[in-house]
Write a protein that holds these residues in place. Structure first.
Motif, mmCIF file in Angstrom:
data_model
loop_
_atom_site.group_PDB
_atom_site.id
_atom_site.type_symbol
_atom_site.label_atom_id
_atom_site.label_comp_id
_atom_site.label_asym_id
_atom_site.label_seq_id
_atom_site.Cartn_x
_atom_site.Cartn_y
_atom_site.Cartn_z
ATOM 1 N N ALA A 133 0.830 -1.205 0.000
ATOM 2 C CA ALA A 133 0.000 0.000 0.000
ATOM 3 C C ALA A 133 0.865 1.256 0.000
ATOM 4 N N ARG A 134 1.847 1.256 0.866
ATOM 5 C CA ARG A 134 2.707 2.427 0.980
ATOM 6 C C ARG A 134 3.460 2.660 -0.331
ATOM 7 N N GLU A 135 3.978 1.572 -0.849
ATOM 8 C CA GLU A 135 4.792 1.660 -2.060
ATOM 9 C C GLU A 135 3.982 2.172 -3.255
ATOM 10 N N LEU A 136 2.746 1.707 -3.344
ATOM 11 C CA LEU A 136 1.928 2.049 -4.510
ATOM 12 C C LEU A 136 1.005 3.238 -4.230
ATOM 13 N N THR A 179 -7.580 -1.225 -0.321
ATOM 14 C CA THR A 179 -7.549 -1.315 -1.781
ATOM 15 C C THR A 179 -6.664 -2.471 -2.223
ATOM 16 N N VAL A 180 -5.510 -2.585 -1.583
ATOM 17 C CA VAL A 180 -4.603 -3.673 -1.929
ATOM 18 C C VAL A 180 -5.276 -5.016 -1.663
ATOM 19 N N SER A 181 -5.856 -5.135 -0.493
ATOM 20 C CA SER A 181 -6.492 -6.392 -0.126
ATOM 21 C C SER A 181 -7.558 -6.763 -1.145
ATOM 22 N N ASP A 219 -7.257 -1.106 -13.911
ATOM 23 C CA ASP A 219 -5.893 -0.566 -13.886
ATOM 24 C C ASP A 219 -5.205 -0.816 -12.552
ATOM 25 N N THR A 220 -5.880 -0.365 -11.510
ATOM 26 C CA THR A 220 -5.319 -0.491 -10.172
ATOM 27 C C THR A 220 -5.065 -1.944 -9.811
ATOM 28 N N LYS A 221 -6.027 -2.782 -10.131
ATOM 29 C CA LYS A 221 -5.861 -4.196 -9.823
ATOM 30 C C LYS A 221 -4.608 -4.755 -10.490
ATOM 31 N N GLU A 222 -4.481 -4.427 -11.753
ATOM 32 C CA GLU A 222 -3.351 -4.972 -12.494
ATOM 33 C C GLU A 222 -2.036 -4.525 -11.871
ATOM 34 N N LYS A 223 -2.001 -3.257 -11.564
ATOM 35 C CA LYS A 223 -0.783 -2.692 -10.974
ATOM 36 C C LYS A 223 -0.433 -3.396 -9.663
ATOM 37 N N ILE A 224 -1.447 -3.512 -8.821
ATOM 38 C CA ILE A 224 -1.216 -4.116 -7.506
ATOM 39 C C ILE A 224 -0.854 -5.592 -7.627
ATOM 40 N N GLN A 225 -1.571 -6.287 -8.481
ATOM 41 C CA GLN A 225 -1.304 -7.719 -8.617
ATOM 42 C C GLN A 225 0.102 -7.970 -9.149
ATOM 43 N N ALA A 226 0.492 -7.143 -10.104
ATOM 44 C CA ALA A 226 1.831 -7.298 -10.667
ATOM 45 C C ALA A 226 2.883 -7.083 -9.582
ATOM 46 N N PHE A 227 2.684 -6.022 -8.822
ATOM 47 C CA PHE A 227 3.623 -5.713 -7.755
ATOM 48 C C PHE A 227 3.697 -6.850 -6.749
ATOM 49 N N ALA A 228 2.523 -7.338 -6.371
ATOM 50 C CA ALA A 228 2.465 -8.419 -5.374
ATOM 51 C C ALA A 228 3.154 -9.666 -5.896
ATOM 52 N N LYS A 229 2.900 -9.954 -7.135
ATOM 53 C CA LYS A 229 3.497 -11.147 -7.718
ATOM 54 C C LYS A 229 5.013 -11.009 -7.739
ATOM 55 N N PHE A 230 5.460 -9.828 -8.141
ATOM 56 C CA PHE A 230 6.896 -9.598 -8.234
ATOM 57 C C PHE A 230 7.587 -9.809 -6.890
ATOM 58 N N TYR A 231 6.964 -9.291 -5.858
ATOM 59 C CA TYR A 231 7.576 -9.433 -4.532
ATOM 60 C C TYR A 231 7.107 -10.684 -3.810
ATOM 61 N N ASN A 232 6.417 -11.537 -4.556
ATOM 62 C CA ASN A 232 5.995 -12.828 -4.008
ATOM 63 C C ASN A 232 5.192 -12.688 -2.716
ATOM 64 N N TYR A 233 4.214 -11.793 -2.787
ATOM 65 C CA TYR A 233 3.373 -11.597 -1.610
ATOM 66 C C TYR A 233 2.495 -12.815 -1.344
ATOM 67 N N LYS A 234 2.438 -13.206 -0.095
ATOM 68 C CA LYS A 234 1.501 -14.249 0.340
ATOM 69 C C LYS A 234 0.895 -13.780 1.649
ATOM 70 N N PRO A 235 -0.410 -13.877 1.789
ATOM 71 C CA PRO A 235 -1.019 -13.404 3.041
ATOM 72 C C PRO A 235 -0.484 -14.176 4.245
ATOM 73 N N ASN A 236 -0.353 -13.485 5.326
ATOM 74 C CA ASN A 236 0.113 -14.098 6.568
ATOM 75 C C ASN A 236 -0.984 -14.986 7.163
ATOM 76 N N ASN A 237 -0.666 -16.271 7.233
ATOM 77 C CA ASN A 237 -1.650 -17.239 7.720
ATOM 78 C C ASN A 237 -2.193 -16.911 9.105
ATOM 79 N N ILE A 238 -1.310 -16.456 9.959
ATOM 80 C CA ILE A 238 -1.725 -16.187 11.328
ATOM 81 C C ILE A 238 -2.776 -15.086 11.370
#
Lengths: 341, 341
Positions: free
Chosen positions: A11-14, A20-22, A34-53
């Motif tokens: 969120a901070r980065e974008l 919105t990110v969630s 547009d926003t979705k694509e941007k965020i998803q690309a970023f997340a994928k690049f940094y290999n984001y995975k939600p914290n299970n806990i």
DNA sequence: GATAGTCACGCAAACGGTTTCGTGTTGATA
DNA sequence: TATCAACACGAAACCGTTTGCGTGACTATC
């Protein structure tokens, strides 16, 4: 060493909000393409995975199931565990294993450790000590809190919950009948203390088969052995005293030990004495002669137990009166060289 | 069905703030004796236990450790697991078990499932397929995220982490030397494909013992068997072709199968052919004759692995350059009736 | 040109704890 | 009586997500 990336970082980065990110990552309709694509690309690049806990805390669902078994260095229990693990993993659940070591205290402790939010439900088989003491308060605690519980193999009528058991009595009946049909009359039962309800059930089948065929039950033909002890001497004395022509053992270890003693005493297997055991493990398969045994289908049992549990966990109907199920796994007799076909 | 009670409930009921309750339950000096007593009594009465998930989220520590093993219906791995579980439980950790089934894909999947916050660290033994492919990116991912990892038994030099291994080469050397000292010269090695690095190590010990005693290594005396297949025919042909007077097997199953074939062929054990296996499981103990074998001390191995892992997990020094340890478990030869003493 | 309706996003509460810091009350002291 | 420390407690931020709802901007309608 890059730490895990979070929604906040993205969120901070974008320069958007966390929500919105969630939402973008869940492909929500609310967010523009547009926003979705941007965020998803970023997340994928940094290999984001939600914290299970965090997800667990939010959803009040951990996707973990607790398995409490008496022993892990034990063929039957490992196969059941295997079945549980396979089914659970396929459904996206992890399995936390606790070994009670046949101890009541450890069983209680294990359940306490896990019942404070760590798991969504329990699958367990009672420890020997618990069966002796007949104290099931720890189970009642858990079910009272609304945590689903499935008991398998070593179960108790005192607890209302789903259960998975073997048709112990029937298969023992079948095994003994096989002996009788083959002309055997002095059939030994080699078993454990009777507080194991599975042993008890097998014993019932043994007796029923005798009675149904008009053969009196002779208590002297019953030998009680202890696990993890040297039983060879006791077996030898037993064989010397009694004229045995067939032996039904409640586990494969006893069967193999008995066969060993019988062979040393000069008996022919299966001609002089036939043997049938319980559990189709490596011992049965590699014994000399190969042991005729009751396959308990542990994996199936585990899978069924896991299925029952996960159904309960994912069932959100708020009904207070639950219809608990008891599934019966059909054991099968695997005929090898320790019996005459 | 009373749901779990939370700090919030206690606070509301006793008309104090959540923080006061939290502090009172931790016996904080900040709270007056009266209030503490009141709160603690109430909490005890309603059996309050903090929610593990919430604590995990706050502390960024789950008190869970992930164990990924190739097989669970396997004596050696269950004993290691047992050791891990015992040590971990004593330290207040739970163990999440994942079975890779010797599959690379399942190994990767398991680690992904757990590496998003579910566990504080991993203990694992590489699957057969992973060793074949030599692809350790999933391990690198995990360590790059700063999640501690301990490898045991089936390890790799490609990953920098703590490890626990058996002195495979040395103990194989010792076993073969025992054969040689007993006058044996045609010593067979019954093993698996060489991508198992433990088999490779044992093979090295086998060869080294030959060379050091001036005996040429004969490749024809090496038999490669496959797990979970019927090997009896292959063994028979091998014994017929080669003049064998001793056999070192890399596991107990192979040893028992070989002994069975040898007995059927009329050989005397240990007079004609001596046998030594690896793994001191029920097969070895109950074989006829009882098998001389290498005890791998799986429980010890598991305990050491767990100790190494938990030390890393609880070590909060921020040092970037870590000194990784490799602990060696000393195997021991257990002499039974398949060798001459 | 006023009103209504979308759209795209942010705010904030919630999950259940822990912990830092601030604050009102009390009693002691000068 | 003004000052101050000690005491006992509460407010609020935080861990990382999810999600209901509010809102500003823009477009469409009459």
């Amino acid at each position: 060493m890059k730490r895990k990336i979070t929604l906040k970082h993205i969120a901070r980065e974008l320069d958007v909000s966390i929500s919105t990110v969630s939402k973008a990552l869940k492909n929500s309709e609310e967010i523009s393409a547009d926003t979705k694509e941007k965020i998803q690309a970023f997340a994928k690049f940094y290999n984001y995975k939600p914290n299970n806990i965090a997800v667990s805390l939010k959803n009040k669902s951990t996707k973990n199931i607790g398995v409490v078994i008496p022993d892990i260095v034990h063929h039957f229990f490992t196969t059941v565990f295997r079945g549980i693990e396979l089914y659970a993993n396929a459904k996206g659940y992890n399995v936390i294993a606790c070994v009670s070591d046949e101890s009541f205290a450890k069983e209680v402790l294990s359940m306490e450790m896990l019942s404070n939010g760590s798991v969504d439900g329990f699958i367990m088989s009672l420890s020997a000590e618990t069966q002796q003491k007949n104290d099931f308060n720890h189970l009642k605690e858990v079910t009272a809190q609304g945590i689903p519980l499935v008991l398998f193999d070593r179960v108790t009528d005192d607890i209302k919950c789903d259960k998975v058991i073997l048709n112990d009595k029937e298969i023992a009946y079948e095994a003994v009948t096989k002996f009788i049909d083959g002309g055997r009359r002095r059939i030994a039962l080699v078993t454990t203390e009777s507080y194991f309800n599975v042993s008890e059930k097998r014993s019932e089948g043994y007796k029923a088969a005798h009675l149904d065929h008009g053969i009196p039950v002779n208590e002297d033909l019953c030998l009680i052995l202890h696990h993890k002890e040297i039983n060879l001497q006791a077996i030898k004395i037993f064989f010397e005293k009694q004229q045995i022509d067939a032996v039904l053992c409640v586990n494969e270890l006893f069967a193999v030990q008995c066969m060993g003693v019988a062979l040393k005493m000069g008996f022919q297997i299966p001609e002089d004495i036939s043997f049938i055991g319980f559990t189709d493990g490596i011992l049965s398969q590699n014994a000399q002669p190969a042991l005729t045994t009751v396959a308990q289908h542990g994996e199936k049992m585990g899978a069924v137990a896991a299925e029952l549990l996960i159904n309960r966990v994912e069932d959100d109907s708020q009904e207070e009166s639950i219809n608990y199920l008891t599934e019966i796994i059909e054991a099968t007799l695997i005929e090898r060289d320790s019996t005459i076909n």
